[in-house]
Design a protein around this motif. Structure first.
Motif, PDB file in Angstrom:
ATOM      1  N   GLY A 142       0.818  -1.159   0.158  1.00  7.33           N
ATOM      2  CA  GLY A 142      -0.012  -0.069   0.026  1.00  7.33           C
ATOM      3  C   GLY A 142       0.740   0.955   0.161  1.00  7.33           C
ATOM      4  O   GLY A 142       2.142   1.271   0.201  1.00  7.33           O
ATOM      5  N   LYS A 143       0.139   2.608  -0.148  1.00  4.38           N
ATOM      6  CA  LYS A 143       0.637   3.666  -0.256  1.00  4.38           C
ATOM      7  C   LYS A 143       0.804   4.339   0.990  1.00  4.38           C
ATOM      8  O   LYS A 143       1.852   5.365   1.225  1.00  4.38           O
ATOM      9  CB  LYS A 143       0.283   4.561  -1.147  1.00  4.38           C
ATOM     10  N   GLY A 144       0.340   3.792   2.153  1.00 10.53           N
ATOM     11  CA  GLY A 144       0.417   4.276   3.686  1.00 10.53           C
ATOM     12  C   GLY A 144       1.581   3.768   4.230  1.00 10.53           C
ATOM     13  O   GLY A 144       2.427   3.231   3.815  1.00 10.53           O
ATOM     14  N   GLU A 145       1.825   4.810   5.046  1.00 12.64           N
ATOM     15  CA  GLU A 145       3.130   4.763   5.986  1.00 12.64           C
ATOM     16  C   GLU A 145       2.953   4.158   7.284  1.00 12.64           C
ATOM     17  O   GLU A 145       3.964   3.741   7.823  1.00 12.64           O
ATOM     18  CB  GLU A 145       3.791   5.929   6.047  1.00 12.64           C
ATOM     19  N   THR A 146       1.719   4.025   7.923  1.00  7.49           N
ATOM     20  CA  THR A 146       1.304   3.322   8.954  1.00  7.49           C
ATOM     21  C   THR A 146       1.394   1.861   9.077  1.00  7.49           C
ATOM     22  O   THR A 146       0.856   1.387   8.135  1.00  7.49           O
ATOM     23  CB  THR A 146       0.029   3.853   9.424  1.00  7.49           C
ATOM     24  N   LEU A 147       2.222   1.377  10.029  1.00  2.44           N
ATOM     25  CA  LEU A 147       2.447   0.102  10.084  1.00  2.44           C
ATOM     26  C   LEU A 147       1.142  -0.701  10.663  1.00  2.44           C
ATOM     27  O   LEU A 147       0.378  -0.168  11.571  1.00  2.44           O
ATOM     28  CB  LEU A 147       3.377  -0.538  10.944  1.00  2.44           C
ATOM     29  N   GLN A 148       0.516  -1.826  10.213  1.00  3.75           N
ATOM     30  CA  GLN A 148      -0.552  -2.531  10.369  1.00  3.75           C
ATOM     31  C   GLN A 148      -0.251  -3.965  10.673  1.00  3.75           C
ATOM     32  O   GLN A 148       0.552  -4.556  10.140  1.00  3.75           O
ATOM     33  CB  GLN A 148      -1.476  -2.224   9.307  1.00  3.75           C
ATOM     34  N   LYS A 149      -1.187  -4.390  11.667  1.00  2.00           N
ATOM     35  CA  LYS A 149      -1.131  -5.734  11.794  1.00  2.00           C
ATOM     36  C   LYS A 149      -2.334  -6.744  11.406  1.00  2.00           C
ATOM     37  O   LYS A 149      -2.012  -8.168  11.473  1.00  2.00           O
ATOM     38  CB  LYS A 149      -0.798  -6.108  13.350  1.00  2.00           C
ATOM     39  N   GLU A 150      -3.128  -6.152  11.190  1.00  3.19           N
ATOM     40  CA  GLU A 150      -4.328  -7.144  10.741  1.00  3.19           C
ATOM     41  C   GLU A 150      -4.985  -6.549   9.281  1.00  3.19           C
ATOM     42  O   GLU A 150      -5.112  -5.196   8.990  1.00  3.19           O
ATOM     43  CB  GLU A 150      -5.646  -6.826  11.550  1.00  3.19           C
ATOM     44  N   PHE A 151      -5.359  -7.560   8.406  1.00  2.00           N
ATOM     45  CA  PHE A 151      -5.485  -7.063   6.821  1.00  2.00           C
ATOM     46  C   PHE A 151      -6.732  -7.908   6.591  1.00  2.00           C
ATOM     47  O   PHE A 151      -6.917  -8.903   7.141  1.00  2.00           O
ATOM     48  CB  PHE A 151      -4.393  -7.143   5.851  1.00  2.00           C
ATOM     49  N   ALA A 152      -7.399  -7.414   5.693  1.00  5.77           N
ATOM     50  CA  ALA A 152      -8.725  -8.153   4.943  1.00  5.77           C
ATOM     51  C   ALA A 152      -8.134  -8.630   3.659  1.00  5.77           C
ATOM     52  O   ALA A 152      -7.756  -7.825   2.826  1.00  5.77           O
ATOM     53  CB  ALA A 152      -9.747  -7.385   4.839  1.00  5.77           C
ATOM     54  N   GLY A 153      -8.084  -9.841   3.425  1.00  7.19           N
ATOM     55  CA  GLY A 153      -7.519 -10.637   2.169  1.00  7.19           C
ATOM     56  C   GLY A 153      -8.530 -10.390   1.119  1.00  7.19           C
ATOM     57  O   GLY A 153      -9.774 -10.206   1.341  1.00  7.19           O
ATOM     58  N   LEU A 154      -8.157 -10.383   0.144  1.00  2.00           N
ATOM     59  CA  LEU A 154      -9.148 -10.312  -1.185  1.00  2.00           C
ATOM     60  C   LEU A 154      -9.620 -11.442  -1.614  1.00  2.00           C
ATOM     61  O   LEU A 154      -9.039 -12.662  -1.276  1.00  2.00           O
ATOM     62  CB  LEU A 154      -8.084  -9.725  -2.427  1.00  2.00           C
ATOM     63  N   ASP A 155     -10.707 -11.596  -2.364  1.00  3.86           N
ATOM     64  CA  ASP A 155     -11.289 -12.982  -3.031  1.00  3.86           C
ATOM     65  C   ASP A 155     -10.259 -13.335  -3.925  1.00  3.86           C
ATOM     66  O   ASP A 155     -10.072 -14.749  -4.275  1.00  3.86           O
ATOM     67  CB  ASP A 155     -12.771 -12.622  -3.288  1.00  3.86           C
ATOM     68  N   GLY A 156      -9.760 -12.614  -4.983  1.00  4.66           N
ATOM     69  CA  GLY A 156      -8.776 -13.173  -5.824  1.00  4.66           C
ATOM     70  C   GLY A 156      -7.830 -12.029  -6.256  1.00  4.66           C
ATOM     71  O   GLY A 156      -7.699 -10.852  -5.477  1.00  4.66           O
ATOM     72  N   ALA A 157      -6.954 -12.064  -7.196  1.00  3.70           N
ATOM     73  CA  ALA A 157      -5.792 -11.064  -7.295  1.00  3.70           C
ATOM     74  C   ALA A 157      -6.684 -10.013  -7.961  1.00  3.70           C
ATOM     75  O   ALA A 157      -7.302 -10.038  -9.033  1.00  3.70           O
ATOM     76  CB  ALA A 157      -4.858 -11.896  -8.304  1.00  3.70           C
ATOM     77  N   PRO A 158      -6.003  -8.891  -7.489  1.00  6.89           N
ATOM     78  CA  PRO A 158      -6.687  -7.675  -8.067  1.00  6.89           C
ATOM     79  C   PRO A 158      -6.205  -7.468  -9.694  1.00  6.89           C
ATOM     80  O   PRO A 158      -5.078  -7.892 -10.081  1.00  6.89           O
ATOM     81  CB  PRO A 158      -5.892  -6.500  -7.535  1.00  6.89           C
ATOM     82  N   THR A 159      -6.913  -7.058 -10.555  1.00  5.68           N
ATOM     83  CA  THR A 159      -6.609  -6.686 -11.846  1.00  5.68           C
ATOM     84  C   THR A 159      -5.808  -5.617 -12.140  1.00  5.68           C
ATOM     85  O   THR A 159      -5.783  -4.584 -11.435  1.00  5.68           O
ATOM     86  CB  THR A 159      -7.891  -6.900 -12.576  1.00  5.68           C
ATOM     87  N   ALA A 160      -4.992  -5.542 -13.293  1.00  2.43           N
ATOM     88  CA  ALA A 160      -4.178  -4.582 -13.670  1.00  2.43           C
ATOM     89  C   ALA A 160      -3.129  -4.236 -12.515  1.00  2.43           C
ATOM     90  O   ALA A 160      -3.222  -2.908 -12.295  1.00  2.43           O
ATOM     91  CB  ALA A 160      -4.809  -3.354 -14.065  1.00  2.43           C
ATOM     92  N   ILE A 161      -2.480  -4.971 -11.759  1.00  2.00           N
ATOM     93  CA  ILE A 161      -1.656  -4.767 -10.796  1.00  2.00           C
ATOM     94  C   ILE A 161      -0.655  -4.082 -11.436  1.00  2.00           C
ATOM     95  O   ILE A 161       0.444  -4.354 -12.045  1.00  2.00           O
ATOM     96  CB  ILE A 161      -1.128  -5.909  -9.939  1.00  2.00           C
ATOM     97  N   GLY A 162      -0.152  -2.637 -10.767  1.00  2.00           N
ATOM     98  CA  GLY A 162       0.818  -1.758 -11.068  1.00  2.00           C
ATOM     99  C   GLY A 162       0.993  -1.461 -12.657  1.00  2.00           C
ATOM    100  O   GLY A 162       2.119  -0.905 -13.311  1.00  2.00           O
ATOM    101  N   VAL A 163      -0.120  -1.834 -13.476  1.00  2.00           N
ATOM    102  CA  VAL A 163       0.046  -1.304 -14.812  1.00  2.00           C
ATOM    103  C   VAL A 163      -0.578  -0.003 -15.142  1.00  2.00           C
ATOM    104  O   VAL A 163      -1.601   0.444 -14.684  1.00  2.00           O
ATOM    105  CB  VAL A 163      -0.958  -2.087 -15.455  1.00  2.00           C
ATOM    106  N   PRO A 164       0.575   0.702 -15.641  1.00  2.00           N
ATOM    107  CA  PRO A 164       0.053   2.251 -15.878  1.00  2.00           C
ATOM    108  C   PRO A 164      -0.743   2.554 -16.998  1.00  2.00           C
ATOM    109  O   PRO A 164      -0.843   1.609 -17.812  1.00  2.00           O
ATOM    110  CB  PRO A 164       1.672   2.666 -16.273  1.00  2.00           C
TER     111      PRO A 164
END
Length: 324
Positions: A134-156
Motif C-alpha cells: 500500500g501507499k500508506g506509511e502506518t504499520l498495520q497488523k491486521e488485514f482483510a484478504g481479497l477474494d482474488g488477485a486484483p486486476t491490472a496490478i501496477g499497470v500504468p
C-alpha cells in the motif's frame, strides 16, 4: 618396612580444559549463532482474514512479493463468528515495511478460464499468498484478504469509470476495444455511491490513452444481437466467441481536436451505439507515434524535421480513407 620403602602418593593437578570438550563447545557456539541469525531475520507477525483458506499449510505456504519469499504462514484459525479464516503470517525483518496501511493480500491458486490461465506454478507446490504494498506509511497488523488477485496490478494507464444501469455481460477482465482492437480492460465493478447504478472501472493502456477525449462514447457489445422477422429472416451478430463469455466494451471519439481527459473521468455506458458514433473517424496518433514525432529523427544531419514527415503521413492517410 622402613620409611624409605613406604610408597609416596603423587599429586597431579587436574586440567581445567580437555580436548574432549572442544566439539560440544563448538556446537554450542554454532547453535547460538544460528539462533542469533534467526532472531535478526525474524519480522512482525500479522493476521490476514480470508473467506476461504483451503490449501494453505502451516510452515509450508510462503508469502511472496515479486517472486521473492518475504514471509511464511505460521497459523490458521477461524474468526469468532466462524465466517472467515484468520491466517497468521510471520514476515521477514527486511519485509516489515510492506505491512503498511493499504497493502492487499490474496491467495494464488490454479485458475483456468476462457480468457486466461493463471496460477499454474502452484499446481505442484500448493497455493501461495501474494501481496501488493500500500501507499500508506502506518504499520498495520491486521488485514482483510481479497477474494482474488486484483486486476491490472501496477499497470500504468488511464483509469476511467463507466456508469451503467445494468452492466449486462460485463465482468472483470472484459476487454475494452477501439475499432475492434483491444486497448484496455475492466479491472473492477461495483455499485455507484448512490446504489442506483453500477460503476465499471476500466484501464486504458498508456499507448492508447490519447484515444479517449471529451465527448467519447462507450457502448456495450456483449452477448448476441439478433434482428429480423418471419419474412426477412433472422440476423445474428456476434463479435467473437470470447465476447460471448467475457463480454466487450467498445468506444469511439468524435474528433482529434477534443481535449484529453484525466483519470477518474466518468462516462455513461450505452446499451448500443448510435449510427453517428460508428461513422466517427478521428485521426489520433498513438502514444508511441507522438513520442517518435517529437524526437528529432535526423539530428545528426541537422536537416529534415519530424513535422514534415508527419504531414506526408497525413496525406497518405487521407488518400487511403477511413479504416473499415
Amino acid at each position: 618396612m622402613t620409611a624409605e620403602q613406604i610408597p609416596r602418593a603423587r599429586i597431579r593437578k587436574r586440567r581445567l580444559f580437555r580436548f574432549v570438550w572442544v566439539v560440544p563447545a563448538l556446537a554450542l557456539v554454532v547453535a547460538a549463532w544460528l539462533v542469533w541469525q534467526h532472531m535478526r531475520a525474524i519480522g512482525p507477525e500479522i493476521a490476514i482474514r480470508f473467506p476461504d483458506a483451503s490449501g494453505l499449510r502451516v510452515g509450508q505456504t510462503p508469502v511472496n512479493y515479486r517472486g521473492v519469499q518475504v514471509g511464511e504462514v505460521i497459523g490458521i484459525d477461524l474468526t469468532d463468528d466462524r465466517r472467515q479464516a484468520v491466517v497468521k503470517v510471520r514476515l521477514r525483518k527486511s519485509a516489515a515495511p510492506l505491512a503498511t496501511e493499504g497493502t492487499q493480500f490474496w491467495i494464488v491458486r490454479p485458475q483456468i478460464g476462457l480468457n486466461q490461465v493463471t496460477g499454474l506454478s502452484t499446481v505442484l507446490s500448493g497455493p501461495e499468498i501474494n501481496l501488493l504494498p500500500g501507499k500508506g506509511e502506518t504499520l498495520q497488523k491486521e488485514f482483510a484478504g481479497l477474494d482474488g488477485a486484483p486486476t491490472a496490478i501496477g499497470v500504468p494507464g488511464l483509469r476511467l469509470v463507466l456508469r451503467a444501469e445494468r452492466p449486462k455481460g460485463v465482468r472483470v477482465n472484459t476487454p475494452v476495444n477501439y475499432r475492434g482492437v483491444e486497448v484496455g480492460m475492466v479491472h473492477k465493478i461495483e455499485l455507484a455511491p448512490n446504489s442506483a447504478s453500477a460503476d465499471i472501472h476500466i484501464l486504458i493502456h498508456n499507448r492508447y490513452a490519447s484515444l479517449v477525449r471529451a465527448g467519447s462514447a462507450f457502448w456495450n457489445t456483449s452477448g448476441i444481437q439478433a434482428t429480423g422477422g418471419i419474412l426477412k429472416g433472422i440476423e445474428v451478430e456476434l463479435e467473437s466467441l470470447r465476447t460471448l463469455y467475457t463480454g466487450a466494451i467498445e468506444f469511439a471519439t468524435p474528433s482529434e481536436s477534443a481535449p484529453r481527459v484525466k483519470s477518474g473521468t466518468v462516462f455513461f455506458l450505452h446499451d448500443k451505439p448510435k449510427d453517428e458514433w460508428l461513422a466517427w473517424s478521428a485521426k489520433i496518433p498513438l502514444g508511441g507515434a507522438q513520442e517518435r514525432a517529437k524526437a528529432p529523427s535526423d539530428a545528426a544531419a541537422g536537416g529534415t524535421k519530424a513535422p514534415a514527415k508527419d504531414k506526408d503521413k497525413d496525406k497518405e492517410t487521407k488518400a487511403a480513407g477511413p479504416a473499415n
